[in-house]
Enzyme design. Structure first.
Site, PDB file in Angstrom:
ATOM      1  N   VAL A  46      29.142  35.451  29.619  1.00 33.42           N
ATOM      2  CA  VAL A  46      29.035  36.882  29.339  1.00 33.42           C
ATOM      3  C   VAL A  46      29.127  37.687  30.637  1.00 33.42           C
ATOM      4  CG1 VAL A  46      27.535  38.714  28.418  1.00 33.42           C
ATOM      5  CG2 VAL A  46      27.673  36.502  27.246  1.00 33.42           C
ATOM      6  N   CYS A  47      28.533  37.162  31.705  1.00 26.17           N
ATOM      7  CA  CYS A  47      28.462  37.889  32.986  1.00 26.17           C
ATOM      8  C   CYS A  47      29.822  38.372  33.497  1.00 26.17           C
ATOM      9  CB  CYS A  47      27.764  37.044  34.042  1.00 26.17           C
ATOM     10  SG  CYS A  47      26.081  36.563  33.591  1.00 26.17           S
TER      11      CYS A  47
END
Length: 187
Positions: A46-47
């Site tokens: 996700v980062c």
């Protein structure tokens, strides 16, 4: 206790920015608007989507006088390696702060002690070094740079227009409210 309207705590760190290692401290977050954007770790899932989203709107933040600082408990060396290897992260022009001791993450109360990682925390800091917006999301929930940009604009508007507030979904140019006894029960 909420961090809203509290002053940022002192810190010093190394960051990777535009092919160089730089020093960053709490002093850099004063005198202008800042966003401190914590994320769990480099080389994750996700980062990079969040950081790329910020990279793609970075010019709009800068036009408002806002500097973005991403922070994870990785080192500045790890940030460089990620920048060199990921197409999404290559787009980043803002400082990527390394927080391997977790000191900055603890200062902002987003440290997940048992994991040695930071929560997904977003902090908007005003020119006086006071926290105006705090948002913490669970690890699997990505954030939206456009929504953050809207919130920064609202925070800047409220700061420069005493006595006015921005209602839900407020966008630049929309009507604001001036809280008063006359508005009680009429909204």
């Amino acid at each position: 206790m909420s961090l809203i309207n509290t002053e940022i705590k002192p810190f010093q760190a190394k960051a990777f920015k535009n092919g160089q290692f730089i020093d960053v401290s709490d002093a850099d977050l004063r005198g202008g608007w800042s966003v401190v954007f914590f994320y769990p770790a480099d080389f994750t899932f996700v980062c990079p989507t969040e950081l790329e989203d910020l990279a793609e709107t970075y010019g709009e933040f800068q036009a408002l006088g806002v500097e973005i600082y991403s922070v994870s408990t990785d080192t500045h060396f790890c940030h460089k390696a990620w920048h060199d290897s990921s197409p999404a992260i290559k787009k980043i022009r803002y400082p990527m702060i390394g927080d391997p001791t977790g000191a900055i993450s603890r200062n902002f109360e987003v440290m997940i002690e048992e994991a040695g990682l930071a929560d997904r925390g977003t902090f908007v800091i005003d020119p006086a070094g006071r926290i105006q917006i705090v948002e913490i999301t669970a690890g699997g929930i990505g954030r939206d740079a456009r929504e953050l940009l809207r919130k920064v604009k609202a925070a800047q508007y409220v700061a420069s227009h005493p006595g006015e507030v921005c209602p839900a979904k407020w966008k630049e140019g929309d009507k604001t409210l001036a809280p008063s006894l006359d508005l009680v029960g009429k909204i």
